[in-house]
Design an enzyme around this catalytic site. Structure first.
Site, PDB file in Angstrom:
ATOM      1  CB  SER A   1      -3.017  -6.704  -2.548  1.00 37.96           C
ATOM      2  OG  SER A   1      -3.799  -7.785  -2.147  1.00 37.96           O
TER       3      SER A   1
ATOM      4  CG  ASP B   1      -1.421  -8.469   5.105  1.00 39.41           C
ATOM      5  OD1 ASP B   1      -2.355  -9.228   4.784  1.00 39.41           O
ATOM      6  OD2 ASP B   1      -0.673  -7.931   4.268  1.00 39.41           O
TER       7      ASP B   1
ATOM      8  CG  HIS C   1      -4.169  -7.082   2.696  1.00 42.70           C
ATOM      9  ND1 HIS C   1      -2.961  -7.559   2.227  1.00 42.70           N
ATOM     10  CD2 HIS C   1      -4.963  -6.944   1.615  1.00 42.70           C
ATOM     11  CE1 HIS C   1      -3.040  -7.716   0.923  1.00 42.70           C
ATOM     12  NE2 HIS C   1      -4.236  -7.344   0.528  1.00 42.70           N
TER      13      HIS C   1
END
Length: 409
Positions: free
Chosen positions: A195, A349, A379
């Site tokens: 991320s 995501d 995610h």
């Protein structure tokens, strides 16, 4: 004494009312969010997100009554706690050039110098910590039989860009210069992140690619990375805008908090009013829905016309065009120098297309890419593969593929 009794009654009533309100919020969130049926364990994800929304509401209450800020409360929930020692690993907390790190080393004897990995945790540049990602780092260290350095970089909004990037870069350089001290081959070091950590890993990898005084990185591993802030209307942002835990508006919020410590321009960012037309045209060769394979548009995509350009907003966010903040915008000459890469994306995501666009850029510039796409993933799923009551086993498949890639280097 009577007044104390009344006070206790009022306090009990307040606590009871609060519990009822939270329970109601969980019930409302559970049923009101539409989770795509293809997601791994949709019911569990809905429950997890309802819990997250409820704790967010609690954070707002605590901020209003002056106990602590919402961000502080959320950090407390997300930062995790240090796990019990693992008999297969030695671990030590240190500082690399002033940056806190945790070093994980397999206890099993090695025939020579081991590979090494620098791990940069996610959390939107605002949340999480070395502790929150300890399970992932331990899994990589044991499965890949390598030394892992987890970096505890400074968090926004207190420490705005480029603080996190500089911490990750400085810690990485320190480790590469002192790799042999940790039993690591300096020519066999990986940078890895998930991320926001994937963003930082890509930025660090690009910077190190231009250094002649250090060994070349062996590889970069980017796990659902956020790599650009020009277009929040790519197919994945539209399709997954309401899929937890990272909503489309959250992606813009985090980017602004990291950049300025101020997210007041979220709506303009989402509409695309923050980028001058000539600059948008310049970067269109790289940030373009046409570069996304058609199979990723079948769940729905409507071409978006950017909102009217607002120069005053651009003045506050113009550093979005710096590659150390948005690595997808690096010039070809720098991309061509990058090491072998592993890119991990998830179907559900919002950041999926950032990874797909970067994959294309790397391949177009002759960089070898291993890509793994988790069809039922969302995610943050890697951090949830074994998360107490909220576990998503599909995340372990992704983690296993990362370990497999490392062992194959």
């Amino acid at each position: 004494m009577e007044s104390l009794y009344v006070l206790l009654i009022l306090l009990a009533a307040f606590i009871a009312s609060f519990i009822v309100a939270i329970a109601g919020a969980i019930q409302t969130q559970y049923f009101n969010f539409s989770i795509p049926p293809g997601v791994n364990q949709p019911g569990m994800l809905r429950l997890l997100f309802a819990f997250m929304r409820s704790t967010s509401a609690l954070g707002k209450i605590l901020e209003k009554i002056g106990v602590c800020s919402q961000i502080t409360f959320t950090r407390y929930l997300h930062n995790g706690k240090k796990l019990r020692p693992d008999p297969q690993l030695s671990q030590q907390d240190e500082r690399f050039d002033g940056v806190p790190v945790r070093v994980y080393r397999p206890r099993a004897p090695a025939s020579g110098l081991r590979p090494g990995a620098i791990f940069l945790h996610g959390g939107g540049w605002l949340y999480c910590s070395i502790d929150s990602h300890e399970k992932i780092c331990r899994c990589i260290a044991k499965g890949g039989e390598l030394v892992v350095v987890s970096v505890g970089y400074r968090l926004a909004p207190e420490h705005k860009y480029p603080a996190a990037y500089e911490d990750c870069l400085n810690a990485s350089i320190h480790f590469m210069k002192n790799a042999e001290h940790y039993g690591v081959d300096p020519a066999n070091v990986i940078v890895c992140g998930d991320s926001a950590g994937g963003n930082l890993a890509a930025a660090v990898s690009q910077t190190l690619a231009g250094r002649s005084d250090l060994p070349r990185l062996r590889a970069q591993i980017l796990i659902y990375p956020g790599l650009q802030a020009l277009d929040f209307n790519l197919p994945s942002y539209q399709q997954n805008q309401g899929v937890p835990p990272l909503l489309r508006e959250h992606a813009a919020f985090f980017a602004l908090q990291y950049l300025n410590g101020d997210a007041s321009n979220v709506q303009e960012i989402l509409e695309g009013s923050h980028i001058p037309p000539d600059m948008r045209l310049k970067y269109r060769k790289w940030v373009n829905p046409d570069n996304i394979p058609e199979k990723f548009k079948v769940r729905g995509y409507k071409p978006h016309k950017p909102g009217e350009f607002k120069p005053e907003v651009y003045e506050t966010v113009k550093r979005f065009c710096e590659p150390s903040l948005c690595p997808l915008l690096a010039e070809d000459a720098r991309i061509q120098q990058l090491p072998e890469s592993f890119i991990f994306t998830c179907e559900y995501d919002v950041l999926r297309d950032d990874g797909l666009l970067y994959k294309k850029r790397l391949e177009d510039n002759g960089v070898r890419v291993t890509w793994y796409h988790l069809e039922d993933g969302f995610h943050g799923i890697l951090s949830l593969y074994d998360n107490y009551g909220f576990s998503f086993p599909s995340g372990k498949k992704g983690l296993d593929r990362i370990v497999e890639f490392i062992k194959g280097l």
